[in-house]
Design an enzyme around this catalytic site. Sequence first.
Site, PDB file in Angstrom:
ATOM      1  N   ASP A 198      43.317  45.759  36.715  1.00 41.91           N
ATOM      2  CA  ASP A 198      43.976  45.019  35.641  1.00 41.91           C
ATOM      3  C   ASP A 198      43.372  45.321  34.272  1.00 41.91           C
ATOM      4  OD1 ASP A 198      45.798  43.257  34.573  1.00 41.91           O
ATOM      5  OD2 ASP A 198      45.157  41.545  35.774  1.00 41.91           O
ATOM      6  N   GLU A 221      54.635  35.704  35.905  1.00 41.35           N
ATOM      7  CA  GLU A 221      53.421  35.093  35.364  1.00 41.35           C
ATOM      8  C   GLU A 221      53.652  34.513  33.975  1.00 41.35           C
ATOM      9  OE1 GLU A 221      50.374  38.056  35.101  1.00 41.35           O
ATOM     10  OE2 GLU A 221      51.144  38.883  33.232  1.00 41.35           O
TER      11      GLU A 221
END
Length: 657
Positions: free
Chosen positions: A409, A464
């Site tokens: 990430d 998200e």
Amino acid sequence: MKKQIVILLTALLITSLSYSEALKLQSPGKNLEIEVEVTDYVSWSLFMDGEKVMGPSTISLTLEREGVLGRDTRVRRVTRQSENQIINTPVYRKSEVINHYNQMTVELRDGLGIVFRVYDDGAAYRLTTSFRRDIVILDEEVNMVFPTHEKAWVPYIVPREFDPYSTSFESTYDLLTLDEVVADSLIIMPLLVEAGKNRKIVITEVDLEDYPGMFLTVNNERTGYSARFAPYPLAEERGGHNNLQSIVTKRAEYIAKSEGRRNFPWRAVAVSNKDVELLDNDLVARLASPNRIGDLSWIKPGKVAWDWWNYLNIYNVDFRAGVNTETYKYYIDFAAEYGIEYVILDEGWSEQESLLQIKPYIDLEGIIKHAKDRGVGIILWAGWLPLNQEMDEVMRVYSAMGVAGYKIDFMDRDDQPVVNFYYKVAEMAAKYQQLVNFHGSYKPTGLQFTYPNVITFEGVYGLENVKWTDYLDMPEYDVTIPFIRALAGPMDYTPGAMINSNRWNWRAMHATPMSQGTRCHQLAMYIVYESPLSMMADNPTHYKREHESTRFIASIPTVFDQTVALDGVLGEYVAIARRNGKNWYVGAMTNWDEREITIDFSFLGEGEYDAVIFRDGINADRNGQDYVREVKRVDKGTTMTVNMSTGGGWAASIKRR
């Protein structure tokens, strides 16, 4: 990926100092044609059914020592090639891809080569050089000029304040004419342009390796778009999210340093006369470099129970929920109960500075053993900077421990060193037979075919975002990305919300988030969206409470043998059927408009099938969790009227009787 190849190759030597007539290249079905002109500059145009839809668009490459290639030059040689092959694609939305194209390579006297390739549903070109010494690339001129440009679906970059080229690559779309596009703004690819007569053209790039990714910006003449590239980083410092990122503080005047003999990325355009054709376009799969890791039998696609989106907010348990061993064992037990292949340990299981320093409240070996005993794999979240600093040791240690892969990430860049990081990760993870899920990532560019252990990417404004956004048009976005972003490759949208709301009752909530749209809208995503590793984003406590929906989600494969695009209009609705073995799965979604469509089951084989159907309930417009589960008998002669509520959906699992 085994290939069956039929090749016809002819070469034509051009000896004149100039070439006054355009070089032409038609697609196998003759519906598309490329014209290339070499005068004082090199340009190309694209024709659909005899009508110019793009061009003339100029091409050049500027090098530090060699100067501008593609200007004031002449043709040295033209080589033509036709190819028809089948590419095996076991980690994809179909098991085979037909790669049928015509190709023309134009070699120029200044050392630049340009390979043009045309299919019946798209075209592409790439530059080549063959210098003996290394080169420094100052810029690449890429232009996409449109004689007719009615509107474009524009995903502006959302830059980080410390670096204009740093972004999460998550953007919604602004529907704009060329005159409305903001000057000097950076645009993320893929970009879709409507070029008159409902023709759609999607611009992207493929085979991005050892080179920066391409952004677009409106050109000065406002006739189309030109390329911008992140300059090479000269100085970086640790910072960003939880100090996990490498922040560029100084960039060079050049975009890349490279070997002089190389192929550059494909500049690709997918085309359609009908929106639905974009839902099953294989241009990226055809252009990508082939499998480099050989045996793929160890790659196991599947679902993954995810902790972060639901804030580890389980309840009705006798322990304190959070980032701890007891909570992860609960997630593992949930996954085992429903046949979910993986559990991810997201951020918090390790120290920020080092992935080899496990938090004292995490018994990682115990968690992995608990999962292994129950047939569940463990995937670890990793910040990209700590991983980059200790990659070999991290993968060696955790592979030996039994970790199945990594969710990596916050790269949030696509300059040359970060692009090279993707390849380094892919190669090393393959060495240890581990999967990779890139988050904070740029769009897929074919790496998933070259290294099929790279199983999915983010690069999408996914679920998200509902935890904090004020954006109220997620259902519209949800039925836009299948035509644009999904064309580039798999997208880890992270669906699966069990709290579902209409437009008026939805609120952004961090600990107990809800989706915009209905339950069936969420269920359909597991069929409509391609992601060989597909997250189940919600709380296991919610999933256990919603047993019917959870069983249905868990039963849907994440790779398929066949895909049939049934119906769809960009930004309005979408319907797709996919086959895995003998079973079919159909998903349909709509924007905020209630909608009635007809599903034609002619894609089925002979015989009768039982369809387990989830459809919006009569009150789904008021309560998005309202749905009806029913079983109906269908065959290839069946047509069915499907009613979708506002922000609604429809999903079916179809098995032969």
